[in-house]
Design a protein around this motif. Structure first.
Motif, PDB file in Angstrom:
ATOM      1  N   PRO A 115     101.393  94.342  68.764  1.00 17.97           N
ATOM      2  CA  PRO A 115     101.266  93.472  70.087  1.00 17.97           C
ATOM      3  C   PRO A 115      99.633  93.789  70.462  1.00 17.97           C
ATOM      4  O   PRO A 115      99.299  92.887  71.281  1.00 17.97           O
ATOM      5  CB  PRO A 115     102.088  94.350  70.983  1.00 17.97           C
ATOM      6  N   GLU A 116      98.836  94.725  69.945  1.00 20.15           N
ATOM      7  CA  GLU A 116      97.477  94.949  70.356  1.00 20.15           C
ATOM      8  C   GLU A 116      96.742  94.142  69.695  1.00 20.15           C
ATOM      9  O   GLU A 116      95.273  93.979  69.702  1.00 20.15           O
ATOM     10  CB  GLU A 116      97.128  96.375  70.242  1.00 20.15           C
ATOM     11  N   GLY A 117      97.205  93.318  68.348  1.00 17.59           N
ATOM     12  CA  GLY A 117      96.293  92.307  67.750  1.00 17.59           C
ATOM     13  C   GLY A 117      95.976  92.958  66.341  1.00 17.59           C
ATOM     14  O   GLY A 117      95.139  92.317  65.742  1.00 17.59           O
ATOM     15  N   ASP A 118      96.188  94.263  66.029  1.00 17.40           N
ATOM     16  CA  ASP A 118      95.908  94.685  64.703  1.00 17.40           C
ATOM     17  C   ASP A 118      96.730  94.166  63.797  1.00 17.40           C
ATOM     18  O   ASP A 118      97.751  93.883  63.528  1.00 17.40           O
ATOM     19  CB  ASP A 118      96.130  96.094  64.517  1.00 17.40           C
ATOM     20  N   PRO A 119      96.167  93.655  62.714  1.00 15.80           N
ATOM     21  CA  PRO A 119      96.889  92.985  61.362  1.00 15.80           C
ATOM     22  C   PRO A 119      97.682  94.394  60.664  1.00 15.80           C
ATOM     23  O   PRO A 119      96.950  95.223  60.227  1.00 15.80           O
ATOM     24  CB  PRO A 119      96.068  92.389  60.695  1.00 15.80           C
ATOM     25  N   LEU A 120      98.856  94.242  60.616  1.00 17.48           N
ATOM     26  CA  LEU A 120      99.671  95.359  59.992  1.00 17.48           C
ATOM     27  C   LEU A 120     100.101  95.029  58.501  1.00 17.48           C
ATOM     28  O   LEU A 120     100.117  95.830  57.717  1.00 17.48           O
ATOM     29  CB  LEU A 120     100.941  95.792  61.040  1.00 17.48           C
ATOM     30  N   TRP A 121     100.508  93.799  58.421  1.00 14.20           N
ATOM     31  CA  TRP A 121     101.074  93.356  57.095  1.00 14.20           C
ATOM     32  C   TRP A 121     100.468  91.935  56.805  1.00 14.20           C
ATOM     33  O   TRP A 121     100.014  91.244  57.775  1.00 14.20           O
ATOM     34  CB  TRP A 121     102.790  93.313  56.957  1.00 14.20           C
ATOM     35  N   PHE A 122     100.544  91.558  55.572  1.00 14.29           N
ATOM     36  CA  PHE A 122     100.278  90.210  55.226  1.00 14.29           C
ATOM     37  C   PHE A 122     101.088  89.584  54.054  1.00 14.29           C
ATOM     38  O   PHE A 122     101.420  90.377  53.293  1.00 14.29           O
ATOM     39  CB  PHE A 122      98.909  89.848  55.266  1.00 14.29           C
ATOM     40  N   THR A 123     101.239  88.391  54.106  1.00 10.30           N
ATOM     41  CA  THR A 123     101.968  87.985  52.633  1.00 10.30           C
ATOM     42  C   THR A 123     100.733  86.754  52.188  1.00 10.30           C
ATOM     43  O   THR A 123     100.123  86.018  52.831  1.00 10.30           O
ATOM     44  CB  THR A 123     103.331  87.168  52.979  1.00 10.30           C
TER      45      THR A 123
ATOM     46  N   ASP B 291      86.695  93.842  55.893  1.00 15.00           N
ATOM     47  CA  ASP B 291      86.700  92.329  55.524  1.00 15.00           C
ATOM     48  C   ASP B 291      87.203  91.606  56.791  1.00 15.00           C
ATOM     49  O   ASP B 291      87.280  92.207  57.758  1.00 15.00           O
ATOM     50  CB  ASP B 291      87.498  92.146  54.346  1.00 15.00           C
ATOM     51  N   HIS B 292      87.310  90.111  56.528  1.00 13.99           N
ATOM     52  CA  HIS B 292      87.551  89.251  57.473  1.00 13.99           C
ATOM     53  C   HIS B 292      89.263  89.548  58.153  1.00 13.99           C
ATOM     54  O   HIS B 292      89.488  89.152  59.418  1.00 13.99           O
ATOM     55  CB  HIS B 292      87.315  87.804  57.403  1.00 13.99           C
ATOM     56  N   LEU B 293      89.935  90.234  57.410  1.00 14.41           N
ATOM     57  CA  LEU B 293      91.493  90.246  57.842  1.00 14.41           C
ATOM     58  C   LEU B 293      91.256  91.462  58.678  1.00 14.41           C
ATOM     59  O   LEU B 293      91.851  91.515  59.697  1.00 14.41           O
ATOM     60  CB  LEU B 293      92.275  90.475  56.683  1.00 14.41           C
ATOM     61  N   TRP B 294      90.549  92.563  58.329  1.00 18.78           N
ATOM     62  CA  TRP B 294      90.411  93.718  59.177  1.00 18.78           C
ATOM     63  C   TRP B 294      89.703  93.345  60.503  1.00 18.78           C
ATOM     64  O   TRP B 294      89.801  94.148  61.598  1.00 18.78           O
ATOM     65  CB  TRP B 294      89.505  94.666  58.454  1.00 18.78           C
ATOM     66  N   ASP B 295      88.714  92.340  60.283  1.00 24.72           N
ATOM     67  CA  ASP B 295      88.013  91.904  61.721  1.00 24.72           C
ATOM     68  C   ASP B 295      88.925  91.452  62.813  1.00 24.72           C
ATOM     69  O   ASP B 295      88.352  91.432  64.103  1.00 24.72           O
ATOM     70  CB  ASP B 295      86.881  90.926  61.412  1.00 24.72           C
ATOM     71  N   LEU B 296      90.186  90.999  62.292  1.00 22.14           N
ATOM     72  CA  LEU B 296      91.098  90.530  63.408  1.00 22.14           C
ATOM     73  C   LEU B 296      91.540  91.461  64.361  1.00 22.14           C
ATOM     74  O   LEU B 296      91.930  91.115  65.330  1.00 22.14           O
ATOM     75  CB  LEU B 296      92.201  90.028  62.870  1.00 22.14           C
ATOM     76  N   GLY B 297      91.519  92.807  63.924  1.00 20.14           N
ATOM     77  CA  GLY B 297      92.187  93.955  64.725  1.00 20.14           C
ATOM     78  C   GLY B 297      90.949  94.598  65.678  1.00 20.14           C
ATOM     79  O   GLY B 297      89.772  94.178  65.877  1.00 20.14           O
ATOM     80  N   LYS B 298      91.480  95.654  66.312  1.00 20.90           N
ATOM     81  CA  LYS B 298      90.346  96.322  67.092  1.00 20.90           C
ATOM     82  C   LYS B 298      89.385  97.293  66.310  1.00 20.90           C
ATOM     83  O   LYS B 298      88.347  97.865  66.942  1.00 20.90           O
ATOM     84  CB  LYS B 298      91.106  97.138  68.085  1.00 20.90           C
ATOM     85  N   LYS B 299      89.465  97.311  64.898  1.00 24.88           N
ATOM     86  CA  LYS B 299      88.438  97.791  64.041  1.00 24.88           C
ATOM     87  C   LYS B 299      88.487  99.527  64.328  1.00 24.88           C
ATOM     88  O   LYS B 299      89.566 100.013  64.447  1.00 24.88           O
ATOM     89  CB  LYS B 299      87.060  97.333  64.376  1.00 24.88           C
ATOM     90  N   GLY B 300      87.372 100.132  64.902  1.00 22.97           N
ATOM     91  CA  GLY B 300      87.371 101.502  64.986  1.00 22.97           C
ATOM     92  C   GLY B 300      86.778 102.209  63.833  1.00 22.97           C
ATOM     93  O   GLY B 300      86.919 101.574  62.732  1.00 22.97           O
TER      94      GLY B 300
END
Length: 594
Positions: A65-73, A181-190
Motif C-alpha cells: 500500500p506504501e508503494g514498495d514493489p514486493l513481488w514481480f512476475t 535498479d529501476h524496479l527498486w526505484d519504484l519504492g521508498k528506497k532507504g
C-alpha cells in the motif's frame, strides 16, 4: 533486467481480496512459510502494476500500500512469484544465498550476471534455475543483507569445484533484479539493513554433518538459509564474535585433524611418486596435514573456527603421538630414525580414505581469498587508471535523408546518439516492421520500407533491395552528421562537430639526414603544447620546438629531435590518451629510399 527504465508502465490498481488471498497462498506454499509471514509479505491493500522491460518482456509488479514493489512476475501468463529486494529485507531467509566481494556489487547493479569466480560463500544443494539471493560478503558469522535476486545457472557442484581450487568459469547466477535498479526505484528506497549475525544454534538447525565438513545440509523444516555458508576469506577485517562461536573440545580437534590427514592422503599424498618417501614428520605435518585442515567445523558445542587448531589442543598432544595413532589405524607407515619419525608410505585404499567426504580446506580458502584480493586490486587499479584517462565519445546527429527515418522510429531528431543508441533504435525498428529477411537472417529487406531505404541509399547508386545488418547500420551512420565529445575529470565536456581525429606522431627526415618526431592534433585532448614539449625535452634529452601548423592558425606542431615514437606514445598514454587514438608512423625510411 531492470537496468533501464520500465516501459509501458501502467497505473497501479488495487487487487481484489480473493486474488490477494490466492497470491498469499501461492507464496506460502512455494516458500514453505508460516501463515503470519504470508500476511507480512503479501499484505492487505496489495496493488498491481503492469510493465514492460527495456527488452520488451512483459510483467506484473505487486506493490505494498506504501508503494514498495514486493513481488514481480516476468512473461505473459506467468504465475512465478519472484521476491524483490524489499521483500528479502523483510525476511532475509526466504531464499538460499550466494555472497560476493564488495567490488562485484556495483557491476550487478549495472546489469551484469554473477560469475562463478565471484562467489565467495553459498548455501548448499543449489540447483540450476533455482531462485537465490545475492549478498555482499562478510566474514562468518556475519551475513550481509540480500542485494539482488536471480536464478542459478549451475548447481552447487560447479561452485564447489571452484572452492577446491579448480579454474571454473561461466555464470553462477542470472540476475533478475537488484538493489538500486529501476524496479527498486519504484519504492521508498532507504538504506539496506546491517549485516546480521548467525548464531551457532541457528547453524545447528541446518547442519547434519560431522565436524570438519563445511557443506551444510538444509533442515527439512527450515528454509534454505544463510546458515549453509562455506567460509573462505575475510572481506571487512572483522573477527567472529566469541559469544557466537563454540570452542572445540580436544576430541573435536583430534577428529578434525584426522579428517585433514584423510583429505591430504586423498588429494595429494596418494599422487606422490614412491621416491618422495620417506618424509620427515615435521615436513609431512606442515606441508600436507595442516593445509588440509577444514575451514570450519561443527564440534560438540556447535559451530567453531577450525583454521587455527593445533595438535597441542587435541587428545594426542604431539604430532608424533598423532602419527603413531594413524599408523596403528593403518592409514600410514612409520619408521623411527635417530629419534625422528619418518613417514615411509600412505595407504590411499584404506576404507576411511575411500569413504572420506572432501571438505573445503584452509589452503583452498586462502588461495581463493588471495585470488579475490588480487582481482579486486586489479579492478581498483583499472578504475584509478580510467579516472585519469581521457574519454572520447563518438556521436551522430540525424541529418539529411536519415531525419525521416528517425521520425518514423519516433525518436528525437535534434539530439545526438552514440553507436549503441543507433544500433538499439535500428534493431527495434527492424523488429517492429518485420524487415528481417526470412531466408537469410543476416540480411535486412531495406527495399520494403521507404524511409529506411532513403536513409541508406547513395545519391549515385541504385537503391538496394536488401543489405547485411552491419552494412545497413554503417550506411545510416555515414549519412548522419558526425560529432565527438571529449571528457576529462575536473573539466567540462567539450563537444565538437566532425569525427574524432587521432593525435598524429610522425618521424620525418629534416635538413638532410636528421630525423625529427612531429606531433599534431593534440589540442582537442586538453593538452598544452609548451608543457608537452618541455616534458619531452627532459624525457628524450633532445631539443624540442613548438611552431604553428602551416595553413592552420589555431593548431600547433611539436617537434622533438630524433626518432622518439615510443617515448612520445608512452608520455601521451600517461596523460590519459587511449592508445587507439594515437596514430604513429615512421616516414624516414621512405625518404631514404628516394
Amino acid at each position: 533486467m531492470f537496468k533501464k527504465p520500465l516501459a509501458d508502465l501502467k497505473t497501479t490498481a488495487p487487487i481484489r481480496t480473493s486474488e490477494r488471498r490466492k497470491l498469499r497462498l501461492r507464496v506460502i506454499e512455494t516458500y514453505s512459510l508460516p501463515v503470519e509471514l504470508g500476511d507480512l509479505l503479501v499484505p492487505e491493500g496489495l496493488l498491481s502494476q503492469k510493465f514492460s522491460t527495456h527488452v520488451d518482456e512483459h510483467g506484473v509488479a505487486y506493490l505494498s500500500p506504501e508503494g514498495d514493489p514486493l513481488w514481480f512476475t516476468i512473461g505473459k501468463g506467468s504465475d512465478d512469484m519472484i521476491p524483490t529486494v524489499y521483500t528479502l529485507w523483510k525476511h532475509q531467509d526466504l531464499l538460499p544465498f550466494l555472497s560476493t566481494p564488495s567490488a562485484v556489487v556495483p557491476k550487478l547493479v549495472g546489469g551484469a550476471d554473477l560469475m562463478i569466480p565471484g562467489v565467495i560463500q553459498h548455501s548448499p544443494n543449489l540447483q540450476p534455475n533455482q531462485l537465490v539471493s545475492i549478498t555482499q560478503y562478510h566474514q562468518f558469522p556475519k551475513l550481509g543483507p540480500p542485494l539482488a535476486v536471480g536464478r542459478m545457472a549451475v548447481n552447487s557442484e560447479a561452485l564447489d569445484r571452484s572452492d577446491q581450487g579448480d579454474d571454473v568459469k561461466g555464470k553462477a547466477v542470472v540476475v533478475l533484479h537488484t538493489w538500486k535498479d529501476h524496479l527498486w526505484d519504484l519504492g521508498k528506497k532507504g538504506d539496506a539493513p546491517e549485516p546480521r549475525v548467525i548464531t551457532a544454534s541457528d547453524v545447528e538447525e541446518t547442519h547434519n554433518d560431522t565436524a570438519g565438513t563445511p557443506d551444510v545440509a538444509t533442515s527439512e523444516n527450515a528454509p534454505a538459509s544463510s546458515s549453509g555458508a562455506q567460509v573462505h576469506s575475510n572481506d571487512d577485517g572483522s573477527e567472529p564474535s566469541s559469544s557466537t562461536l563454540a570452542v572445540l573440545t580436544p576430541e573435536d580437534v583430534s577428529h578434525c585433524l584426522r579428517n585433514a590427514l584423510l583429505q591430504a592422503i586423498q588429494d595429494t599424498l596418494s599422487t606422490l611418486p614412491p621416491s618422495s618417501f620417506p618424509i620427515p614428520a615435521s615436513t609431512f605435518w606442515s606441508t600436507y596435514v595442516l593445509p588440509a585442515r577444514p575451514a570450519f567445523a561443527v564440534g560438540t558445542n556447535g559451530l567453531a573456527d577450525a583454521s587455527g587448531m593445533d595438535i597441542k589442543h587435541s587428545t594426542h598432544k604431539s604430532v608424533k603421538n598423532f602419527l603413531k595413532a594413524s599408523a596403528k589405524e593403518g592409514l600410514l607407515k612409520l619408521k623411527e630414525s635417530k629419534g625422528d619419525v619418518l613417514i615411509t608410505a600412505v595407504y590411499a585404499t584404506h576404507p576411511a580414505v575411500l569413504g572420506h567426504k572432501s571438505h573445503g580446506t584452509v589452503q583452498n580458502a586462502e588461495a581463493k581469498r588471495e585470488k579475490a584480493e588480487e582481482r579486486e586490486r586489479k579492478e581498483k587499479e583499472a578504475e584509478e587508471k580510467k579516472k585519469g584517462e581521457i574519454e572520447l565519445i563518438e556521436l551522430w546527429k540525424p541529418f539529411g535523408t536519415t531525419v525521416p527515418w528517425f521520425v518514423a522510429a519516433e525518436k528525437d531528431t535534434s539530439v545526438m546518439y552514440t553507436a549503441q543508441d543507433i544500433k538499439e533504435i535500428f534493431n527495434d525498428y527492424v523488429s517492429s516492421k518485420q524487415l528481417v529477411n526470412t531466408q537469410e537472417q543476416q540480411y535486412i529487406n531495406v527495399g520494403e520500407d521507404t524511409t529506411l531505404l532513403s536513409a541508406v541509399s547513395s545519391k549515385n547508386g541504385n537503391p538496394p533491395e536488401f543489405l547485411k545488418r552491419e552494412e545497413t547500420l554503417k550506411r545510416i551512420k555515414d549519412h548522419m552528421q558526425s560529432w565527438h565529445e571529449v571528457r576529462v575529470d575536473g573539466k567540462d565536456p567539450v563537444r565538437k562537430k566532425g569525427p574524432v581525429k587521432p593525435i598524429s606522431v610522425i618521424v620525418k627526415l629534416r635538413q638532410g639526414r636528421k630525423a625529427a618526431t612531429l606531433i599534431t592534433g593534440f589540442e582537442s585532448y586538453f593538452l598544452k603544447a609548451e608543457e608537452i614539449a618541455e616534458e619531452l625535452r627532459k624525457l628524450c634529452a633532445s631539443s624540442t620546438a613548438v611552431t604553428p601548423l602551416p595553413g592552420k592558425a589555431n593548431e600547433l606542431e611539436i617537434m622533438v629531435q630524433g626518432k622518439q615514437l615510443k617515448a612520445v606514445t608512452n608520455l601521451l598514454v600517461s596523460k590519459g590518451i587511449p592508445e587507439k587514438w594515437i596514430e604513429c608512423s615512421d616516414q624516414s625510411h621512405a625518404k631514404k629510399k628516394k
